[in-house]
Design a protein around this motif. Sequence first.
Motif, mmCIF file in Angstrom:
data_model
loop_
_atom_site.group_PDB
_atom_site.id
_atom_site.type_symbol
_atom_site.label_atom_id
_atom_site.label_comp_id
_atom_site.label_asym_id
_atom_site.label_seq_id
_atom_site.Cartn_x
_atom_site.Cartn_y
_atom_site.Cartn_z
ATOM 1 N N PRO A 156 0.818 -1.224 0.000
ATOM 2 C CA PRO A 156 0.000 0.000 0.000
ATOM 3 C C PRO A 156 0.848 1.270 0.000
ATOM 4 C CG PRO A 156 -0.930 -1.613 1.497
ATOM 5 C CD PRO A 156 0.381 -2.176 1.030
ATOM 6 N N GLU A 157 1.998 1.216 0.709
ATOM 7 C CA GLU A 157 2.869 2.399 0.721
ATOM 8 C C GLU A 157 3.392 2.713 -0.679
ATOM 9 O OE1 GLU A 157 3.543 0.375 4.764
ATOM 10 O OE2 GLU A 157 3.289 -0.227 2.681
ATOM 11 N N LEU A 158 3.884 1.680 -1.359
ATOM 12 C CA LEU A 158 4.465 1.900 -2.682
ATOM 13 C C LEU A 158 3.409 2.265 -3.714
ATOM 14 C CD1 LEU A 158 7.132 -0.961 -2.823
ATOM 15 C CD2 LEU A 158 7.461 1.443 -2.226
ATOM 16 N N GLU A 159 2.183 1.831 -3.491
ATOM 17 C CA GLU A 159 1.118 2.157 -4.439
ATOM 18 C C GLU A 159 0.785 3.646 -4.442
ATOM 19 O OE1 GLU A 159 -2.086 -0.422 -3.415
ATOM 20 O OE2 GLU A 159 -1.387 -2.042 -4.730
ATOM 21 N N ARG A 160 1.201 4.340 -3.399
ATOM 22 C CA ARG A 160 0.975 5.791 -3.355
ATOM 23 C C ARG A 160 1.901 6.532 -4.325
ATOM 24 N NH1 ARG A 160 1.649 6.427 3.128
ATOM 25 N NH2 ARG A 160 0.279 4.704 3.744
ATOM 26 N N LEU A 161 2.957 5.871 -4.752
ATOM 27 C CA LEU A 161 3.959 6.514 -5.592
ATOM 28 C C LEU A 161 3.689 6.260 -7.067
ATOM 29 C CD1 LEU A 161 7.183 5.502 -3.619
ATOM 30 C CD2 LEU A 161 5.730 7.512 -3.257
ATOM 31 N N THR A 162 4.117 7.200 -7.897
ATOM 32 C CA THR A 162 4.071 6.968 -9.335
ATOM 33 C C THR A 162 5.196 6.006 -9.711
ATOM 34 O OG1 THR A 162 5.594 8.781 -9.850
ATOM 35 C CG2 THR A 162 3.246 9.328 -9.666
ATOM 36 N N GLU A 163 5.156 5.513 -10.924
ATOM 37 C CA GLU A 163 6.208 4.606 -11.374
ATOM 38 C C GLU A 163 7.567 5.280 -11.320
ATOM 39 O OE1 GLU A 163 7.367 1.856 -15.280
ATOM 40 O OE2 GLU A 163 5.414 2.876 -15.162
ATOM 41 N N ALA A 211 13.486 6.682 4.065
ATOM 42 C CA ALA A 211 13.063 6.186 2.748
ATOM 43 C C ALA A 211 13.804 4.903 2.391
ATOM 44 C CB ALA A 211 13.305 7.251 1.684
ATOM 45 N N VAL A 212 15.086 4.848 2.694
ATOM 46 C CA VAL A 212 15.877 3.650 2.410
ATOM 47 C C VAL A 212 15.366 2.472 3.234
ATOM 48 C CG1 VAL A 212 18.167 2.615 2.611
ATOM 49 C CG2 VAL A 212 17.932 4.937 1.719
ATOM 50 N N VAL A 213 15.110 2.718 4.511
ATOM 51 C CA VAL A 213 14.599 1.659 5.378
ATOM 52 C C VAL A 213 13.290 1.116 4.821
ATOM 53 C CG1 VAL A 213 13.665 1.137 7.658
ATOM 54 C CG2 VAL A 213 15.743 2.507 7.453
ATOM 55 N N LEU A 214 12.385 2.007 4.424
ATOM 56 C CA LEU A 214 11.088 1.570 3.895
ATOM 57 C C LEU A 214 11.257 0.781 2.599
ATOM 58 C CD1 LEU A 214 7.708 3.204 3.932
ATOM 59 C CD2 LEU A 214 8.622 2.593 1.693
ATOM 60 N N ALA A 215 12.188 1.195 1.756
ATOM 61 C CA ALA A 215 12.411 0.484 0.494
ATOM 62 C C ALA A 215 12.817 -0.959 0.740
ATOM 63 C CB ALA A 215 13.478 1.209 -0.327
ATOM 64 N N TYR A 216 13.601 -1.188 1.789
ATOM 65 C CA TYR A 216 13.997 -2.549 2.117
ATOM 66 C C TYR A 216 12.868 -3.309 2.807
ATOM 67 C CZ TYR A 216 18.865 -2.320 0.713
ATOM 68 O OH TYR A 216 20.011 -2.249 -0.033
ATOM 69 N N GLU A 217 12.151 -2.632 3.694
ATOM 70 C CA GLU A 217 11.074 -3.298 4.424
ATOM 71 C C GLU A 217 9.939 -3.736 3.496
ATOM 72 O OE1 GLU A 217 10.780 -1.863 8.941
ATOM 73 O OE2 GLU A 217 10.156 -0.341 7.493
ATOM 74 N N THR A 218 9.635 -2.923 2.501
ATOM 75 C CA THR A 218 8.539 -3.254 1.585
ATOM 76 C C THR A 218 8.947 -4.257 0.520
ATOM 77 O OG1 THR A 218 9.109 -1.354 0.187
ATOM 78 C CG2 THR A 218 7.420 -1.006 1.881
ATOM 79 N N GLY A 219 10.238 -4.568 0.439
ATOM 80 C CA GLY A 219 10.699 -5.529 -0.545
ATOM 81 C C GLY A 219 11.028 -4.921 -1.894
ATOM 82 N N LEU A 220 10.971 -3.578 -2.008
ATOM 83 C CA LEU A 220 11.252 -2.937 -3.287
ATOM 84 C C LEU A 220 12.654 -3.274 -3.770
ATOM 85 C CD1 LEU A 220 10.448 -0.908 -5.548
ATOM 86 C CD2 LEU A 220 11.437 0.904 -4.107
ATOM 87 N N VAL A 221 13.626 -3.234 -2.883
ATOM 88 C CA VAL A 221 15.013 -3.507 -3.282
ATOM 89 C C VAL A 221 15.172 -4.977 -3.631
ATOM 90 C CG1 VAL A 221 17.400 -3.528 -2.535
ATOM 91 C CG2 VAL A 221 15.924 -1.600 -1.949
ATOM 92 N N ARG A 222 14.624 -5.865 -2.819
ATOM 93 C CA ARG A 222 14.737 -7.296 -3.118
ATOM 94 C C ARG A 222 14.095 -7.640 -4.467
ATOM 95 N NH1 ARG A 222 12.914 -7.477 2.273
ATOM 96 N NH2 ARG A 222 14.523 -8.039 3.768
ATOM 97 N N ALA A 223 12.933 -7.003 -4.721
ATOM 98 C CA ALA A 223 12.201 -7.305 -5.943
ATOM 99 C C ALA A 223 12.945 -6.828 -7.171
ATOM 100 C CB ALA A 223 10.824 -6.647 -5.893
ATOM 101 N N SER A 224 13.864 -5.895 -6.999
ATOM 102 C CA SER A 224 14.543 -5.298 -8.142
ATOM 103 C C SER A 224 15.936 -5.873 -8.336
ATOM 104 C CB SER A 224 14.627 -3.776 -7.930
ATOM 105 O OG SER A 224 13.343 -3.235 -7.712
ATOM 106 N N ARG A 225 16.360 -6.761 -7.459
ATOM 107 C CA ARG A 225 17.717 -7.311 -7.592
ATOM 108 C C ARG A 225 17.750 -8.429 -8.607
ATOM 109 N NH1 ARG A 225 19.894 -7.478 -1.302
ATOM 110 N NH2 ARG A 225 20.596 -5.326 -1.240
#
Length: 225
Positions: A156-163, A211-225
Amino acid sequence: MTVRIMLVDDQELLRTGFRMVLQSQPDIEIVAEAGDGAQALEVLSAVEVDVVLMDVRMPRLDGVEATRRICDPATPLASRPKVLILTTFDLDEYAFSALKAGASGFLLKDVPPVELVAAIRAVDSGEAVVAPTTTRRMIDRFTAVLPAAAEPKLTPELERLTEREREVLLLVAQGLSNGEIAERLGLSEATVKTHVGRILTKLDLRDRVQAVVLAYETGLVRASR
């Protein structure tokens, strides 16, 4: 304007050393001290403070929990002092938890006086004091303590952001500066700064560290590796 500082450390000798360094600055005033997190919360209820210099390992109430209570989102933003963690880092792995709790950054306790002063001024102005490359190294060090996502997905957090904003957030989490992100995406540095500002606003984050902490917690970084 004067930056009002509170020193929180169970070692009086260290507080004395920081006080000697800081009170020589014309725009910095030591308005309070505390020997642990519990005492810090008591003092903060009666004294107006802009920046708290917070130790991590202390008796009664440690710096992590004290930071979490100070930075509680339920508290009006104007009433929340910013927290700067002072830690030995290599020996103190609670620093990451403190950043998750809302701290604006961290410094080593043996930081040169000029860097300590500059960091306090930066935090007071709303900036993070952890450089992007240092943030990445720190996050890599503590990734093991983050919950592993079974299936990387848009939270839900990431869905608030544009691509584009998610793209910028990913690069921030990878340790890139605004200038490096601008070069990577073919944007102006001012545009990247605007994107970062919108990301922080939409996600109700204080600074790049959060912001960095949230990127890791939401899996954004893992999903992009």
